[in-house]
Enzyme design. Structure first.
Site, PDB file in Angstrom:
ATOM      1  N   HIS A 155      40.468  23.598  53.122  1.00  0.00           N
ATOM      2  CA  HIS A 155      39.109  23.340  52.607  1.00  0.00           C
ATOM      3  C   HIS A 155      38.499  24.611  52.017  1.00  0.00           C
ATOM      4  O   HIS A 155      37.274  24.743  51.987  1.00  0.00           O
ATOM      5  CB  HIS A 155      38.170  22.800  53.697  1.00  0.00           C
ATOM      6  CG  HIS A 155      38.769  21.704  54.523  1.00  0.00           C
ATOM      7  ND1 HIS A 155      38.645  20.378  54.203  1.00  0.00           N
ATOM      8  CD2 HIS A 155      39.537  21.754  55.640  1.00  0.00           C
ATOM      9  CE1 HIS A 155      39.302  19.638  55.107  1.00  0.00           C
ATOM     10  NE2 HIS A 155      39.852  20.458  55.979  1.00  0.00           N
ATOM     11  N   SER A 276      36.265  40.634  27.924  1.00  0.00           N
ATOM     12  CA  SER A 276      35.114  39.865  27.459  1.00  0.00           C
ATOM     13  C   SER A 276      34.506  40.561  26.251  1.00  0.00           C
ATOM     14  O   SER A 276      34.480  41.790  26.184  1.00  0.00           O
ATOM     15  CB  SER A 276      34.088  39.761  28.587  1.00  0.00           C
ATOM     16  OG  SER A 276      32.805  39.530  28.056  1.00  0.00           O
ATOM     17  N   LYS A 282      34.862  43.298  32.335  1.00  0.00           N
ATOM     18  CA  LYS A 282      35.677  42.160  32.731  1.00  0.00           C
ATOM     19  C   LYS A 282      37.149  42.220  32.379  1.00  0.00           C
ATOM     20  O   LYS A 282      37.533  42.756  31.345  1.00  0.00           O
ATOM     21  CB  LYS A 282      35.069  40.871  32.153  1.00  0.00           C
ATOM     22  CG  LYS A 282      33.693  40.622  32.741  1.00  0.00           C
ATOM     23  CD  LYS A 282      33.289  39.184  32.647  1.00  0.00           C
ATOM     24  CE  LYS A 282      34.147  38.327  33.542  1.00  0.00           C
ATOM     25  NZ  LYS A 282      33.973  36.935  33.165  1.00  0.00           N
ATOM     26  N   GLU A 289      44.226  30.427  33.232  1.00  0.00           N
ATOM     27  CA  GLU A 289      43.238  29.385  32.907  1.00  0.00           C
ATOM     28  C   GLU A 289      43.738  28.455  31.812  1.00  0.00           C
ATOM     29  O   GLU A 289      43.525  27.241  31.862  1.00  0.00           O
ATOM     30  CB  GLU A 289      41.929  30.041  32.460  1.00  0.00           C
ATOM     31  CG  GLU A 289      41.222  30.770  33.595  1.00  0.00           C
ATOM     32  CD  GLU A 289      40.098  31.639  33.059  1.00  0.00           C
ATOM     33  OE1 GLU A 289      39.026  31.090  32.801  1.00  0.00           O
ATOM     34  OE2 GLU A 289      40.297  32.846  32.881  1.00  0.00           O
TER      35      GLU A 289
END
Ligand code: ARG
Length: 459
Positions: A155, A276, A282, A289
């Site tokens: 979880h 970025s 970043k 992704e």
């Protein structure tokens, strides 16, 4: 000239010709279409439809066409609506009218089904290689992390300590099932429709068993109607590819999570990460992704083809042309994703210090404390209750389980002595999970060994 112009007096609408053309994507079937052409020419020769001279000319012309496709010199004509038409048109150009004899007893319906099956069988080999390479990279990463404990989650809540290698090996076993499914997809494709002609079976006297062997199939289809309209193998392949993408997507998600500053467990190699345009600090896990995102088009492809098939009357219908783009796209997508994941995994590095920080000091060995009480003959439900109270106390005091003293523990149960404190250590927790498939260092080393043997064995 069209393959089917005779019964028409009017011209086909140009826009409709473009709409219905498949040459833009089925051109990749050319090696298989040519192989089928050669094998079919041999059958026609045996049946006496072609003279040895004609058979020879056709065989040589098909070789030449193959060369033209390969070196990019093949010129498409305006009426080449699909790969079969293009090949026949060129064959007649080279050989003359005798080239047209290759169409005898054969139809684009059995051709396209046969070509596509051959392509799937070939692609399965590439897929297995890609899966094996990624497994190998994961095993390499697991070998470097057999001694790194991290918090495991259920979880997405900290659950129990595990070895990082144990988690990485979980993906190796997932991919092993994919290797098996690829083999099943190949077997599903391994049936030859050629000789079914349009759907009623060829009128030429051919030995279809022999033809199947010549083309590398295990057997011919046993019903010509089913033969031209069966696309189960396309669905089997797309399902297999979808499962691969589900697994790659889960691996990607794990990588994305571990790269986050909150975990700070994983650093991607600069070659496999991006920045970025606005936030200079970043380093984004775009490769993972994109792989996660691309799972959508592969799963979508499976749904598209299932939907195409579900209402079709027997036998061939032009709807079946819609099987190819999803299939080809899925094959290309998965092949690309396997490569990107393999490179990502092979070049990523874990922060061992950070792993230690994450796993120490919390409540993660609470189950072990309950197990200790069970060892001292308390029932598990009672032990669970006692440890629940210990946890509530820790939360209130802002302490980890390891910070507790024997005195504090004794307040909850007289059974909790100095030995209980030892059970709370991450190392002891791991060591106790030596069951087959468990997370103890000895068992994970064994899994690593057996995974290595698994991926180098025959598929
Ligand atoms: N391009 C067609 C396909 O992919 C080839 C078969 C065409 N057959 C026909 N009867 N029009 O299915």
């Amino acid at each position: 000239m069209k393959m089917w112009g005779g019964r028409f007096s009017g011209e086909t609408n140009q826009g409709f010709l473009e709409f219905s053309s498949s040459i833009g994507f089925d051109v990749r079937l050319y090696p298989y279409d040519l192989a089928c052409g050669k094998a079919w020419a041999e059958m026609l020769l045996l049946a006496g439809v072609l003279t040895p001279g004609e058979g020879d000319c056709i065989g040589k012309a098909l070789d030449r066409i193959e060369e033209e496709f390969r070196d990019g010199s093949f010129e498409f004509g305006p009426a080449d609506e699909d790969i079969h038409t293009a090949v026949e048109r060129r064959l007649v150009e080279i050989v003359g009218p005798a080239g047209g004899k290759l169409r005898t007893g054969r139809s684009r319906n059995d051709q396209v089904a046969t070509d596509t099956r051959l392509l799937v069988m070939d692609s399965c080999r590439v897929l297995t290689e890609g899966l094996r390479a990624l497994q190998d990279a994961l095993i390499g990463s697991a070998a470097e992390t057999v001694d790194v404990a991290i918090p495991g989650h259920t979880h997405l809540q900290q659950a129990q300590p595990v070895l990082l290698a144990h988690l990485l090996l979980a993906f190796v076993y997932m991919l092993e099932r994919d290797v098996w499914r690829v083999e099943q997809a190949r077997a599903s494709a391994d049936v030859m429709p050629l000789g079914s002609a349009a759907f009623a079976g060829t009128g030429v006297n051919v030995d279809r068993e022999l033809l199947a062997r010549e083309l590398g199939f295990s057997r011919p289809c046993l019903n010509s109607v089913d033969g031209v309209s069966d696309r189960d193998f396309v669905c089997d392949t797309l399902y297999t590819l979808s499962m691969v993408m589900v697994h790659l997507s889960r691996l990607s998600e794990q990588i994305v999570l571990w790269c986050s500053q909150e975990f700070s467990l994983l650093e991607l190699d600069d070659r496999w990460a991006t920045g970025s345009s606005i936030m200079p600090q970043k380093k984004n896990p775009d490769a993972a992704e994109l792989v996660r995102g691309k799972s959508g088009r592969v799963i979508g492809g499976l749904l598209a083809v299932l939907t195409v098939l579900k209402g079709l009357p027997l036998a061939y219908n032009r709807d079946l042309q819609e099987d190819k783009e999803p299939l080809f796209d899925a094959l290309d997508t998965v092949t690309g994703c396997l490569h990107v994941m393999e490179r990502t995994v092979d070049t990523m590095s874990f922060d061992r210090e950070r792993a230690r920080e994450l796993v120490q000091g919390g409540l993660i060995t609470a189950t072990d404390l309950a197990d200790f009480l069970v060892e001292k003959e308390m029932g598990f439900p009672q032990a669970h209750e006692v440890v629940g109270k210990v946890v509530a106390y820790c939360l209130k005091e802002g302490k980890g389980l390891n910070d507790l003293t024997v005195d504090e523990l004794q307040g909850f149960s007289g059974l909790l002595d100095a030995e209980a404190l030892r059970w709370l250590s991450v190392e002891e927790s791991l060591a106790r999970r030596g069951c087959l498939g468990g997370t103890s260092p000895v068992e994970v080393a064994r899994q690593l060994d057996s995974a290595r043997r698994m991926i180098s064995g025959p598929t």
